[in-house]
Design a protein around this motif. Structure first.
Motif, PDB file in Angstrom:
ATOM      1  N   TYR A   1     -11.181  -4.295  20.421  1.00 40.34           N
ATOM      2  CA  TYR A   1     -10.246  -4.831  21.418  1.00 40.34           C
ATOM      3  C   TYR A   1     -10.949  -5.171  22.727  1.00 40.34           C
ATOM      4  O   TYR A   1     -12.084  -4.762  22.972  1.00 40.34           O
ATOM      5  N   GLY A   2     -10.186  -5.868  23.604  1.00 44.21           N
ATOM      6  CA  GLY A   2     -10.529  -5.869  25.011  1.00 44.21           C
ATOM      7  C   GLY A   2     -10.092  -4.515  25.551  1.00 44.21           C
ATOM      8  O   GLY A   2      -9.053  -3.991  25.142  1.00 44.21           O
TER       9      GLY A   2
ATOM     10  N   VAL B   1      -6.318  -3.935  25.248  1.00 41.73           N
ATOM     11  CA  VAL B   1      -5.506  -5.110  25.570  1.00 41.73           C
ATOM     12  C   VAL B   1      -4.820  -5.568  24.283  1.00 41.73           C
ATOM     13  O   VAL B   1      -5.457  -5.718  23.247  1.00 41.73           O
ATOM     14  N   ILE B   2      -3.514  -5.784  24.369  1.00 44.37           N
ATOM     15  CA  ILE B   2      -2.730  -6.283  23.235  1.00 44.37           C
ATOM     16  C   ILE B   2      -2.313  -7.714  23.568  1.00 44.37           C
ATOM     17  O   ILE B   2      -2.232  -8.083  24.739  1.00 44.37           O
ATOM     18  N   GLY B   3      -2.030  -8.502  22.549  1.00 39.74           N
ATOM     19  CA  GLY B   3      -1.936  -9.951  22.737  1.00 39.74           C
ATOM     20  C   GLY B   3      -0.753 -10.528  23.491  1.00 39.74           C
ATOM     21  O   GLY B   3      -0.064 -11.439  23.011  1.00 39.74           O
TER      22      GLY B   3
ATOM     23  N   THR C   1     -10.924 -12.367  27.811  1.00 37.39           N
ATOM     24  CA  THR C   1     -11.151 -11.135  28.583  1.00 37.39           C
ATOM     25  C   THR C   1     -12.127 -11.393  29.739  1.00 37.39           C
ATOM     26  O   THR C   1     -11.919 -10.909  30.851  1.00 37.39           O
TER      27      THR C   1
ATOM     28  N   LEU D   1     -11.229 -17.302  21.589  1.00 34.03           N
ATOM     29  CA  LEU D   1      -9.886 -17.255  22.176  1.00 34.03           C
ATOM     30  C   LEU D   1      -9.856 -17.840  23.591  1.00 34.03           C
ATOM     31  O   LEU D   1      -8.939 -18.581  23.950  1.00 34.03           O
TER      32      LEU D   1
ATOM     33  N   GLU E   1     -14.745  -6.911  26.685  1.00 32.02           N
ATOM     34  CA  GLU E   1     -14.336  -7.354  25.351  1.00 32.02           C
ATOM     35  C   GLU E   1     -15.169  -6.652  24.286  1.00 32.02           C
ATOM     36  O   GLU E   1     -16.395  -6.672  24.339  1.00 32.02           O
ATOM     37  N   LYS E   2     -14.486  -6.007  23.358  1.00 34.54           N
ATOM     38  CA  LYS E   2     -15.101  -5.356  22.198  1.00 34.54           C
ATOM     39  C   LYS E   2     -16.354  -4.552  22.570  1.00 34.54           C
ATOM     40  O   LYS E   2     -17.479  -4.874  22.143  1.00 34.54           O
TER      41      LYS E   2
ATOM     42  N   TYR F   1      -0.103 -11.828  27.629  1.00 32.80           N
ATOM     43  CA  TYR F   1      -0.745 -11.980  28.926  1.00 32.80           C
ATOM     44  C   TYR F   1       0.157 -12.800  29.836  1.00 32.80           C
ATOM     45  O   TYR F   1       0.829 -13.720  29.372  1.00 32.80           O
TER      46      TYR F   1
ATOM     47  N   ARG G   1       3.863  -1.795  18.148  1.00 32.50           N
ATOM     48  CA  ARG G   1       3.025  -2.971  17.913  1.00 32.50           C
ATOM     49  C   ARG G   1       2.409  -2.902  16.512  1.00 32.50           C
ATOM     50  O   ARG G   1       1.931  -1.858  16.080  1.00 32.50           O
TER      51      ARG G   1
ATOM     52  N   LEU H   1      -0.365 -13.894  21.468  1.00 33.89           N
ATOM     53  CA  LEU H   1      -1.134 -13.942  20.224  1.00 33.89           C
ATOM     54  C   LEU H   1      -0.190 -13.533  19.090  1.00 33.89           C
ATOM     55  O   LEU H   1       0.235 -12.368  19.022  1.00 33.89           O
TER      56      LEU H   1
ATOM     57  N   GLN I   1     -14.692 -15.825  25.785  1.00 31.93           N
ATOM     58  CA  GLN I   1     -13.671 -14.778  25.715  1.00 31.93           C
ATOM     59  C   GLN I   1     -12.657 -14.871  26.851  1.00 31.93           C
ATOM     60  O   GLN I   1     -13.031 -15.018  28.028  1.00 31.93           O
TER      61      GLN I   1
ATOM     62  N   ASP J   1      -0.201 -10.196  16.982  1.00 37.36           N
ATOM     63  CA  ASP J   1       0.334  -8.946  17.512  1.00 37.36           C
ATOM     64  C   ASP J   1       1.849  -9.068  17.532  1.00 37.36           C
ATOM     65  O   ASP J   1       2.419  -9.782  18.368  1.00 37.36           O
TER      66      ASP J   1
END
Ligand code: G1P
Length: 297
Positions: free
Chosen positions: A172-173, A205-207, A233, A112, A192-193, A209, A255, A132, A231, A135
């Protein structure tokens, strides 16, 4: 720094393997929730937030996406001739002005962050949004619009965030929280993850930004991260390391993770139940299903 956000990046290069075989020939972003492709929800949200320039980062096999945003003059003429004004209106609302969409190819699937960094030259020197399309967020005020309004006050970099269960943080982030008010979270780290049991919080974090060009410059110093990918993130976390502000925005709205089959189905049902033309029939069907299931137990 200028805080007007007029450009948005839509990373749509993913192969959508979770939806095979459908995605063998149909890009995931064209798959429909009720009767609108996923990407249309993302575009509508961006438009509501004042976005004027739309940058798609695509990959091989995504030409259906470009076709979707082309005009359909024959179809428009035929709907007009037959007086189908409502359908004509629906169709026309999807039209994009020439020159407002750019398509960039991510030639290698490096993650990403890499996809977003491909748009660096088109972004130039102004803040920008990333959406993203997986989402999907339903809310009275679209999520990105809420964030753009908050960003006018805060500046910095901003990510949408919501609480998830501890079992889900590794997908997720995740934000490390320094401070928070009801809507705005000040981050002191981002990972991240994170491996199970190591997440700094349960704020995912949801998509959505809002980022500064500096975040794109950070990619110069960032290697591969979680999953061996570059990443986004990590480039945002670099802002915190450099002493700049990163905020989480707890959005209002529901969401749906349309990158998963269960989330896609849930969104389909929820969006259909929100529609006047479908609600009664679907509701009756779901009630019958439920009754039949209980009777069988
Ligand atoms: C991406 C991001 C992740 C974020 C998630 C939200 O992950 O890398 O930080 O939490 O989107 O949906 P992906 O779902 O693409 O693996």
């Amino acid at each position: 720094m200028n805080r007007k956000v007029s450009k948005a990046i839509f990373p749509v290069a993913g192969m959508g393997t979770r939806f095979l075989p459908a995605t063998k020939s149909v890009p995931k972003e064209i798959m429909t929730l009720v009767d609108r492709p996923l990407i249309q929800y993302a575009i509508d949200e961006a438009r509501a937030a004042g976005i004027e320039d739309f940058i798609f980062v695509t990959s091989r096999g995504k030409s259906a996406l470009e076709d979707y945003f082309d005009l359909a003059p024959d179809l428009e003429a035929s709907l007009e001739a037959s007086g189908k004004t409502e359908l004509l209106e629906i169709l026309r609302n999807t039209n994009m002005d020439s020159g407002t969409i750019a398509y960039l190819r991510q030639h290698k699937a490096l993650g990403l962050g890499h996809a977003v960094s491909c748009a660096r030259k088109l972004i130039g020197d102004e803040p920008f949004a990333v959406i993203l399309p997986d989402d999907v967020i339903a809310g009275e005020k679209p999520c990105l619009q809420q964030m753009v309004e908050a960003y006018q006050e805060t500046g910095g970099a901003m990510v949408a965030t919501m609480e998830v269960s501890p079992a889900q943080t590794s997908s997720y982030g995740v934000l490390d929280v320094a401070d928070q008010s009801p809507r705005i979270v000040t981050a002191r780290g981002m990972v991240e993850k994170p491996a199970a049991g190591t997440a700094p919080s349960n704020l995912a974090v949801i998509g959505r930004y809002i980022l500064t060009p500096q975040v794109l410059a950070n990619f110069d110093n960032i290697g591969r991260g979680a999953g061996g990918e570059i990443q986004l993130t990590d480039a945002i976390a670099e802002e915190i390391q450099s002493g700049r502000d990163v905020f989480g925005y707890r959005f209002e709205g529901e969401r749906y993770d349309c990158g998963s089959k269960a989330g896609f189905l849930q969104a389909t049902v929820a969006f259909a139940l929100a529609r006047d033309d479908l609600r009664d029939e679907l509701d009756a069907f779901l009630t019958d299903l439920h009754v039949a299931k209980q009777a069988a137990q």
